[in-house]
Design an enzyme around this catalytic site. Structure first.
Site, short mmCIF file in Angstrom:
data_model
loop_
_atom_site.label_atom_id
_atom_site.label_comp_id
_atom_site.label_asym_id
_atom_site.label_seq_id
_atom_site.Cartn_x
_atom_site.Cartn_y
_atom_site.Cartn_z
N PRO A 239 0.72 -1.20 -0.22
CA PRO A 239 -0.13 0.17 -0.13
C PRO A 239 0.31 1.48 0.05
O PRO A 239 1.88 1.86 0.87
CB PRO A 239 -0.59 -0.16 1.25
CG PRO A 239 -0.37 -0.97 2.02
CD PRO A 239 0.91 -1.60 1.34
N MET A 240 0.43 2.26 -0.93
CA MET A 240 0.59 3.66 -1.29
C MET A 240 0.41 4.74 -1.11
O MET A 240 -0.16 4.78 -1.82
CB MET A 240 2.35 3.09 -2.14
CG MET A 240 3.80 2.52 -1.83
SD MET A 240 4.30 1.81 -3.29
CE MET A 240 3.48 0.79 -4.25
N GLU A 241 0.36 5.10 0.19
CA GLU A 241 -0.37 6.79 0.44
C GLU A 241 0.14 7.49 -0.53
O GLU A 241 0.76 8.29 -1.07
CB GLU A 241 -0.35 7.19 2.23
CG GLU A 241 -1.70 8.22 1.47
CD GLU A 241 -3.21 8.14 1.17
OE1 GLU A 241 -3.86 9.21 1.34
OE2 GLU A 241 -3.39 6.83 1.34
N CYS B 17 2.24 4.11 8.90
CA CYS B 17 2.48 5.80 8.08
C CYS B 17 2.94 6.79 8.90
O CYS B 17 2.82 6.72 10.06
CB CYS B 17 1.41 5.85 7.97
SG CYS B 17 1.20 7.43 7.11
N ASN C 8 9.72 -6.30 4.31
CA ASN C 8 9.45 -4.58 3.14
C ASN C 8 10.21 -3.73 3.42
O ASN C 8 11.03 -3.33 4.42
CB ASN C 8 7.70 -4.61 4.07
CG ASN C 8 7.82 -2.89 2.68
OD1 ASN C 8 7.27 -1.89 3.42
ND2 ASN C 8 7.58 -2.78 1.61
N GLY C 9 10.66 -3.38 2.06
CA GLY C 9 11.67 -2.13 2.06
C GLY C 9 12.89 -2.01 1.64
O GLY C 9 13.75 -3.15 1.53
N ASP C 10 12.88 -1.39 0.59
CA ASP C 10 14.07 -1.18 -0.32
C ASP C 10 14.64 -2.22 -1.43
O ASP C 10 16.18 -2.27 -1.22
CB ASP C 10 15.73 -0.95 0.64
CG ASP C 10 15.59 0.55 1.24
OD1 ASP C 10 14.76 1.74 0.14
OD2 ASP C 10 16.73 1.21 1.18
#
Length: 326
Positions: A8-10, A99, A200-202
């Site tokens: 999910p990417m707001e 978030c 998750n991340g990079d």
């Protein structure tokens, strides 16, 4: 083979971009942008706007399962809204505890909740009790607010509250999106809880994915901005495309951008279409220098049909002839 999930990417991965990216292939599931919960029961129109996959059995148009993500800090209202969301055929309810946005954190939501593991537990427990047992309740967290001192406590609180799995973005809130992501902390969390942990991340490349799995010890990986920067990343990880991007792929990327713009034209206000395309191009620049050239060519344009003409021209090599508006 491990699972690959679209993050999910707001403000970035809205329904339209989820549609385009999952149609490219390689993803086992995706999570919606967060639906913000305050002190009321959200009406159906909110979900119809933000998670229109609910009209297709909780799937994107190509059949990728979608999970609805909720963000809020009040256990009772989170539970009430989760109970309603669960009636809309999602493939799960995810809770956002990661978030870093100031507007969210000022009201005690998102990553700010990582300062109080007990609050995490109350929210997850309340939601789990309100949602039918056949609907998974999951959570996404960061490593903490300003440091990692409560990372294990937070993950434990989520698992004990009933989270079926936990996605760990390997940065603190204050760390934002600055590299590096601390995948070694995901391994520590995975050792500490009895539910599946997703890294998750990079993850920007196949090499990053391989290192992330090796360091975190997690089989499953969630990809966010890397998927936006390279829409073929999941296929590369699956071994279905070359491991590294090449100039020869640019026409295919242009086709996806054009598809995205045309779908935007039918879904959002025309005043926002150009901004969405420019935002995606700003990420694509990381992978293809041609994206920077296209971005420069449309930078001053605000009419989506003019932008469509420029993109079609780039695909055909012919001078741009903007379509006439009806």
């Amino acid at each position: 083979m491990s699972r690959l999930l679209l993050a999910p990417m707001e403000g970035l991965a809205d329904y339209t971009l989820r549609d385009v990216l999952t149609a490219t292939g390689g993803y086992d599931g995706c999570v919606s942008e967060f639906v913000r919960v305050t002190g009321s029961l959200l009406p159906a129109r909110v979900y119809e706007r933000d998670t229109p996959e609910i009209h297709h059995g909780g799937h994107t148009p190509v059949g990728t399962p979608m999970v609805i993500q909720l963000l809020g800090s009040d256990p009772e209202w989170m539970a009430r809204n989760a109970a309603y969301a669960a009636t809309l055929s999602p493939h799960g309810i995810d809770l956002n505890f990661g978030c870093p946005a100031k507007v969210v954190n000022r009201h005690g939501g998102g990553a700010m909740l990582l300062a109080t593991p007990d609050a995490l537990n109350r929210i997850v427990s309340s939601v789990r009790a309100a949602v039918p047992v056949n609907i998974a309740v999951t959570a996404k967290m960061r490593l903490g607010v300003s440091d990692t001192s409560l990372a294990i406590d937070c993950a434990t609180a989520l698992a004990e509250g009933g989270a079926a799995s936990i996605v760990v973005h390997a940065r603190t809130r204050d760390h934002g999106y600055r590299p590096p992501a601390h995948w070694e902390w995901i391994a520590r969390i995975d050792d500490a809880v009895d539910v599946p942990v997703i890294a998750n991340g990079d993850v920007w490349s196949v090499d990053d994915w391989e290192r992330c799995r090796a360091v975190s010890g997690c089989a499953d990986v969630m990809i966010g901005r890397g998927a936006v920067s390279d829409p073929f990343l999941a296929l590369r990880i699956r071994g279905m495309m070359d491991k590294s991007p090449s100039a020869a792929e640019w026409p295919g990327v242009l086709g996806h951008i054009l598809d995205y713009l045309k779908k935007l034209q039918g879904r959002i206000s025309s005043q926002h279409e150009h901004g969405r395309v420019k935002l995606w191009l700003s990420y694509l620049k990381r992978t293809w220098p041609q994206a920077a050239e296209l971005h420069a060519a449309i930078r001053r344009l605000h009419d989506s049909l003019e932008i469509q003409g420029v993109i079609e021209s780039a695909l055909t090599g012919m001078p741009a002839t903007p379509p006439l508006r009806a």
